[in-house]
Motif scaffolding. Structure first.
Motif, short mmCIF file in Angstrom:
data_model
loop_
_atom_site.label_atom_id
_atom_site.label_comp_id
_atom_site.label_asym_id
_atom_site.label_seq_id
_atom_site.Cartn_x
_atom_site.Cartn_y
_atom_site.Cartn_z
N GLN A 42 53.23 40.11 39.70
CA GLN A 42 53.43 40.67 41.03
C GLN A 42 52.63 41.95 41.24
O GLN A 42 52.09 42.18 42.32
CB GLN A 42 54.92 40.92 41.26
CG GLN A 42 55.26 41.19 42.73
CD GLN A 42 56.75 41.34 42.94
OE1 GLN A 42 57.44 41.92 42.12
NE2 GLN A 42 57.26 40.81 44.04
N ASN A 43 52.52 42.78 40.20
CA ASN A 43 51.81 44.05 40.39
C ASN A 43 50.29 43.94 40.21
O ASN A 43 49.60 44.95 40.19
CB ASN A 43 52.37 45.13 39.45
CG ASN A 43 52.18 44.78 37.99
OD1 ASN A 43 51.65 43.72 37.65
ND2 ASN A 43 52.61 45.67 37.10
N THR A 44 49.79 42.70 40.07
CA THR A 44 48.33 42.52 40.06
C THR A 44 47.88 41.63 41.22
O THR A 44 46.68 41.47 41.44
CB THR A 44 47.84 41.88 38.75
OG1 THR A 44 48.46 40.60 38.57
CG2 THR A 44 48.17 42.77 37.56
N ARG A 103 45.16 50.56 42.91
CA ARG A 103 43.87 50.54 43.62
C ARG A 103 42.78 49.94 42.73
O ARG A 103 41.86 49.29 43.24
CB ARG A 103 43.49 51.96 44.03
CG ARG A 103 44.40 52.55 45.10
CD ARG A 103 43.97 53.95 45.49
NE ARG A 103 44.86 54.52 46.49
CZ ARG A 103 44.75 55.76 46.97
NH1 ARG A 103 43.76 56.54 46.54
NH2 ARG A 103 45.60 56.20 47.88
N LYS A 104 42.91 50.14 41.43
CA LYS A 104 41.94 49.57 40.51
C LYS A 104 41.98 48.04 40.56
O LYS A 104 40.93 47.37 40.58
CB LYS A 104 42.22 50.05 39.08
CG LYS A 104 41.22 49.54 38.05
CD LYS A 104 41.54 50.08 36.66
CE LYS A 104 40.55 49.54 35.63
NZ LYS A 104 40.85 50.04 34.26
N ALA A 105 43.20 47.48 40.58
CA ALA A 105 43.34 46.02 40.64
C ALA A 105 42.78 45.47 41.94
O ALA A 105 42.05 44.47 41.95
CB ALA A 105 44.82 45.63 40.50
N GLN A 159 39.48 42.95 42.67
CA GLN A 159 39.56 41.75 43.50
C GLN A 159 38.50 41.76 44.60
O GLN A 159 37.87 40.73 44.89
CB GLN A 159 40.97 41.64 44.09
CG GLN A 159 42.03 41.34 43.06
CD GLN A 159 43.43 41.73 43.50
OE1 GLN A 159 43.67 42.02 44.67
NE2 GLN A 159 44.37 41.75 42.56
N ILE A 160 38.28 42.92 45.20
CA ILE A 160 37.24 43.04 46.22
C ILE A 160 35.87 42.76 45.61
O ILE A 160 35.04 42.05 46.20
CB ILE A 160 37.27 44.44 46.85
CG1 ILE A 160 38.54 44.62 47.69
CG2 ILE A 160 36.03 44.67 47.73
CD1 ILE A 160 38.78 46.03 48.16
N TYR A 161 35.63 43.29 44.41
CA TYR A 161 34.35 43.08 43.74
C TYR A 161 34.10 41.59 43.48
O TYR A 161 33.00 41.08 43.77
CB TYR A 161 34.34 43.85 42.41
CG TYR A 161 33.15 43.57 41.54
CD1 TYR A 161 31.89 44.07 41.86
CD2 TYR A 161 33.28 42.82 40.37
CE1 TYR A 161 30.79 43.81 41.06
CE2 TYR A 161 32.20 42.56 39.56
CZ TYR A 161 30.95 43.06 39.90
OH TYR A 161 29.87 42.79 39.10
N PHE A 177 43.95 41.10 48.72
CA PHE A 177 42.53 41.06 48.35
C PHE A 177 42.23 39.99 47.30
O PHE A 177 41.08 39.61 47.12
CB PHE A 177 42.10 42.44 47.82
CG PHE A 177 42.08 43.50 48.87
CD1 PHE A 177 41.06 43.56 49.80
CD2 PHE A 177 43.08 44.46 48.93
CE1 PHE A 177 41.03 44.54 50.78
CE2 PHE A 177 43.07 45.44 49.91
CZ PHE A 177 42.04 45.49 50.84
N ALA A 178 43.27 39.50 46.62
CA ALA A 178 43.07 38.43 45.62
C ALA A 178 42.84 37.08 46.28
O ALA A 178 42.45 36.12 45.61
CB ALA A 178 44.27 38.36 44.68
N GLY A 179 43.08 36.98 47.59
CA GLY A 179 43.00 35.70 48.27
C GLY A 179 41.66 35.01 48.17
O GLY A 179 41.59 33.79 48.18
#
Length: 273
Positions: free
Chosen positions: A168-170, A79-81, A85-87, A174-176
């Motif tokens: 893969q785990n980062t 959730r932190k990652a 990404q959202i930020y 949301f990174a898009g």
């Protein structure tokens, strides 16, 4: 184009502004704004909604509903990652939305080759020109993306912001849109350049810009759809791990033509050897 025809574009954007902003915001917030700023606010509001709805639904489906089916448990991003990404995406969103706003302004003033109604050119011409448009966009995004890697200052100061998500785990939907603002704009600029080169249906152009947000969410979920020749998440995950392959957008063609294609299936077979 004469002023009467250009008014069709203004009427269309005004109607879209009214439909989107009228449904989501009090009139006293947006109706006093000049047309240009109404359009920006509409793009910002709609872009933010598309980003969150698409990313949340896709993350829920892949990481929770299909838990440990498409992505192993130890590869699900924290959730932190996802919060980071959202930020990053939300800081850039106001700037991203300037591009479609400016492109609409140019269309409304007759600076591009856009047309308002498909009936003005016919369905055959519409489909043919759309094909040319998409090829130009594929070509432009491929080379823009590749140069963001090859030109060291561009990578260091712009594109590296996105490539901190390199495992893969980062990576997550949301990174898009988690880019430096100028990076995100540069990669979308081919959509606008194409308007000056190919007769393009205005509504289709705007729709394709918003499809970008949906597409980028999809290719960052690390789930290989295995639909050739689509440049899906399997290919794009390799891009995030090697940095030198799979720069393309919707298809594998540009990477194949310019020698940068790396196939996920061949990659898996190499790892097993």
């Amino acid at each position: 184009m004469d002023e009467k025809y250009l008014q069709l574009f203004v009427d269309e954007t005004s109607l879209t502004n009214q439909l989107v902003l009228g449904a989501l915001l009090p009139e006293k917030i947006w109706t006093p704004l000049p047309h240009f700023f109404q359009t920006w606010l509409r793009n910002y509001t709609a872009g933010t909604l598309v980003y969150f709805i698409t990313s949340f639904l896709w993350s829920f489906y892949v990481y929770f509903y299909k838990y440990n089916v498409y992505v192993p448990k130890d590869a699900i991003p924290s959730r932190k990652a996802m919060g980071l990404q959202i930020y990053v995406a939300m800081k850039a969103m106001p700037w991203y939305c300037l591009l479609p706003t400016i492109s609409e302004y140019m269309v409304e003033n007759g600076w591009t080759r856009c047309f308002s109604r498909i009936s003005d050119v016919g369905w055959f011409s519409y489909a043919l020109n759309l094909g040319f448009y998409l090829i130009l966009v594929e070509f432009g995004i491929y080379w823009m993306h590749r140069e963001l890697h090859d030109i060291k200052p561009l990578y260091k100061y712009l594109h590296a912001t996105h490539h901190i998500y390199n495992k893969q785990n980062t990576l997550s939907p949301f990174a898009g849109l988690a880019f430096h603002p100028l990076d995100g704009i540069l990669q979308a600029v081919p959509h606008v350049i194409a308007l000056f080169l190919v007769p393009t249906h205005f509504t289709t152009h705007i729709g394709l810009l918003f499809i970008e947000a949906i597409w980028t969410a999809n290719i960052h979920d690390c789930v290989d759809g295995k639909i050739w020749p689509v440049m899906g998440a399997g290919y794009h995950t390799i891009h995030h791990t090697t940095y030198r392959h799979n720069y393309g957008h919707y298809t594998v063609w540009m990477d194949w033509m310019f020698g940068t294609l790396r196939d996920p299936l061949e990659d898996e077979e190499t790892k097993k050897m």
